[in-house]
Motif scaffolding. Structure first.
Motif, PDB file in Angstrom:
ATOM      1  N   ASN A 142       9.738 -24.240 -31.756  1.00 43.60           N
ATOM      2  CA  ASN A 142       9.147 -24.276 -30.414  1.00 43.60           C
ATOM      3  C   ASN A 142       9.790 -25.340 -29.526  1.00 43.60           C
ATOM      4  O   ASN A 142       9.089 -26.179 -28.961  1.00 43.60           O
ATOM      5  CB  ASN A 142       7.635 -24.541 -30.512  1.00 43.60           C
ATOM      6  N   PRO A 143      11.107 -25.317 -29.366  1.00 43.15           N
ATOM      7  CA  PRO A 143      11.737 -26.346 -28.526  1.00 43.15           C
ATOM      8  C   PRO A 143      11.439 -26.117 -27.045  1.00 43.15           C
ATOM      9  O   PRO A 143      11.196 -24.992 -26.620  1.00 43.15           O
ATOM     10  CB  PRO A 143      13.222 -26.171 -28.803  1.00 43.15           C
ATOM     11  N   ALA A 144      11.478 -27.208 -26.311  1.00 41.12           N
ATOM     12  CA  ALA A 144      11.352 -27.108 -24.857  1.00 41.12           C
ATOM     13  C   ALA A 144      12.621 -26.463 -24.307  1.00 41.12           C
ATOM     14  O   ALA A 144      13.706 -26.647 -24.876  1.00 41.12           O
ATOM     15  CB  ALA A 144      11.181 -28.500 -24.257  1.00 41.12           C
ATOM     16  N   PRO A 145      12.533 -25.704 -23.235  1.00 37.35           N
ATOM     17  CA  PRO A 145      13.726 -25.078 -22.653  1.00 37.35           C
ATOM     18  C   PRO A 145      14.830 -26.084 -22.334  1.00 37.35           C
ATOM     19  O   PRO A 145      16.008 -25.781 -22.447  1.00 37.35           O
ATOM     20  CB  PRO A 145      13.202 -24.414 -21.380  1.00 37.35           C
ATOM     21  N   GLU A 146      14.444 -27.308 -21.961  1.00 38.76           N
ATOM     22  CA  GLU A 146      15.437 -28.332 -21.629  1.00 38.76           C
ATOM     23  C   GLU A 146      16.298 -28.713 -22.831  1.00 38.76           C
ATOM     24  O   GLU A 146      17.415 -29.199 -22.660  1.00 38.76           O
ATOM     25  CB  GLU A 146      14.747 -29.595 -21.085  1.00 38.76           C
ATOM     26  N   ALA A 147      15.796 -28.505 -24.032  1.00 37.77           N
ATOM     27  CA  ALA A 147      16.586 -28.824 -25.230  1.00 37.77           C
ATOM     28  C   ALA A 147      17.852 -27.964 -25.284  1.00 37.77           C
ATOM     29  O   ALA A 147      18.906 -28.421 -25.715  1.00 37.77           O
ATOM     30  CB  ALA A 147      15.749 -28.628 -26.490  1.00 37.77           C
ATOM     31  N   TYR A 148      17.761 -26.736 -24.809  1.00 31.99           N
ATOM     32  CA  TYR A 148      18.931 -25.853 -24.779  1.00 31.99           C
ATOM     33  C   TYR A 148      19.934 -26.299 -23.709  1.00 31.99           C
ATOM     34  O   TYR A 148      21.132 -26.130 -23.876  1.00 31.99           O
ATOM     35  CB  TYR A 148      18.509 -24.412 -24.501  1.00 31.99           C
ATOM     36  N   GLU A 149      19.402 -26.837 -22.618  1.00 34.24           N
ATOM     37  CA  GLU A 149      20.260 -27.233 -21.504  1.00 34.24           C
ATOM     38  C   GLU A 149      21.246 -28.340 -21.876  1.00 34.24           C
ATOM     39  O   GLU A 149      22.307 -28.447 -21.274  1.00 34.24           O
ATOM     40  CB  GLU A 149      19.411 -27.672 -20.308  1.00 34.24           C
ATOM     41  N   VAL A 150      20.900 -29.161 -22.842  1.00 29.47           N
ATOM     42  CA  VAL A 150      21.810 -30.230 -23.274  1.00 29.47           C
ATOM     43  C   VAL A 150      23.118 -29.612 -23.757  1.00 29.47           C
ATOM     44  O   VAL A 150      24.198 -30.161 -23.524  1.00 29.47           O
ATOM     45  CB  VAL A 150      21.166 -31.083 -24.382  1.00 29.47           C
ATOM     46  N   PHE A 151      23.040 -28.466 -24.383  1.00 29.18           N
ATOM     47  CA  PHE A 151      24.246 -27.808 -24.905  1.00 29.18           C
ATOM     48  C   PHE A 151      25.057 -27.148 -23.794  1.00 29.18           C
ATOM     49  O   PHE A 151      26.277 -27.133 -23.850  1.00 29.18           O
ATOM     50  CB  PHE A 151      23.861 -26.790 -25.980  1.00 29.18           C
ATOM     51  N   SER A 152      24.387 -26.598 -22.800  1.00 24.85           N
ATOM     52  CA  SER A 152      25.121 -25.928 -21.724  1.00 24.85           C
ATOM     53  C   SER A 152      25.603 -26.904 -20.653  1.00 24.85           C
ATOM     54  O   SER A 152      26.732 -26.802 -20.181  1.00 24.85           O
ATOM     55  CB  SER A 152      24.262 -24.828 -21.089  1.00 24.85           C
ATOM     56  N   ARG A 153      24.770 -27.879 -20.308  1.00 24.05           N
ATOM     57  CA  ARG A 153      25.143 -28.832 -19.259  1.00 24.05           C
ATOM     58  C   ARG A 153      25.970 -29.997 -19.792  1.00 24.05           C
ATOM     59  O   ARG A 153      26.650 -30.664 -19.035  1.00 24.05           O
ATOM     60  CB  ARG A 153      23.885 -29.346 -18.562  1.00 24.05           C
ATOM     61  N   ARG A 154      25.831 -30.251 -21.107  1.00 30.92           N
ATOM     62  CA  ARG A 154      26.571 -31.347 -21.759  1.00 30.92           C
ATOM     63  C   ARG A 154      26.280 -32.704 -21.125  1.00 30.92           C
ATOM     64  O   ARG A 154      27.156 -33.546 -21.021  1.00 30.92           O
ATOM     65  CB  ARG A 154      28.059 -31.037 -21.770  1.00 30.92           C
TER      66      ARG A 154
END
Length: 153
Positions: free
Chosen positions: A117-129
């Protein structure tokens, strides 16, 4: 009498405003400190060690896994931070890797554990770097304010 009541109401409102303002400043300072710390941790991680990880149960006991775990544990003691962990994005899902939790700790995730159940922002770290502080967010481990920073090579 009306002036006393008005003054009291004004005093209460002013006090409430000051408390809210100070709480916001403390929150801002704590988030900035967390972000600085997580960036330092990410910069200290050797990307070559990370490349050797599979982020599966097979990592446990491997030299790269144990080395990164030792680094996270040492840094956690230095900054008095109980929860330092790593994760990777594979096939659109997040998986845990080395962390500073002791085995058997209720917060511990063995390598390869799916972050359900990660927060959506956790994925953004990978895309936005780019590093980010989020929260409070609630997941399967509890409610937290979390800072993420990518390990870049």
């Amino acid at each position: 009498m009306i002036h006393a009541v008005s003054a009291l109401v004004l005093l209460v409102l002013l006090g409430w405003f000051c408390v809210e303002w100070r709480a916001g400043k403390v929150d801002e300072e704590m988030r900035a400190q967390m972000l600085r710390q997580v960036v330092r941790i990410a910069q200290a991680v050797n990307p070559e060690l990370v490349k050797e990880l599979s982020f599966t149960p097979a990592d446990k006991g491997s030299l790269p896994y144990e080395r990164l775990r030792e680094q996270m544990t040492a840094y956690g003691r230095l900054i008095w931070q109980r929860g330092i962990y790593s994760m990777t994005l594979r096939h659109g899902k997040l998986f845990f890797g080395p962390e500073n939790y002791e085995e058997g700790d209720p917060m511990a995730s063995p390598p390869g554990t799916l972050y359900e159940n990660p927060a959506p922002e956790a994925y953004e770290v990978f895309s936005r770097r780019k590093p980010v502080t989020i929260g409070p967010v609630t997941d399967e481990y509890g409610t937290f304010v979390t800072a993420f920073a990518p390990v870049l090579d």
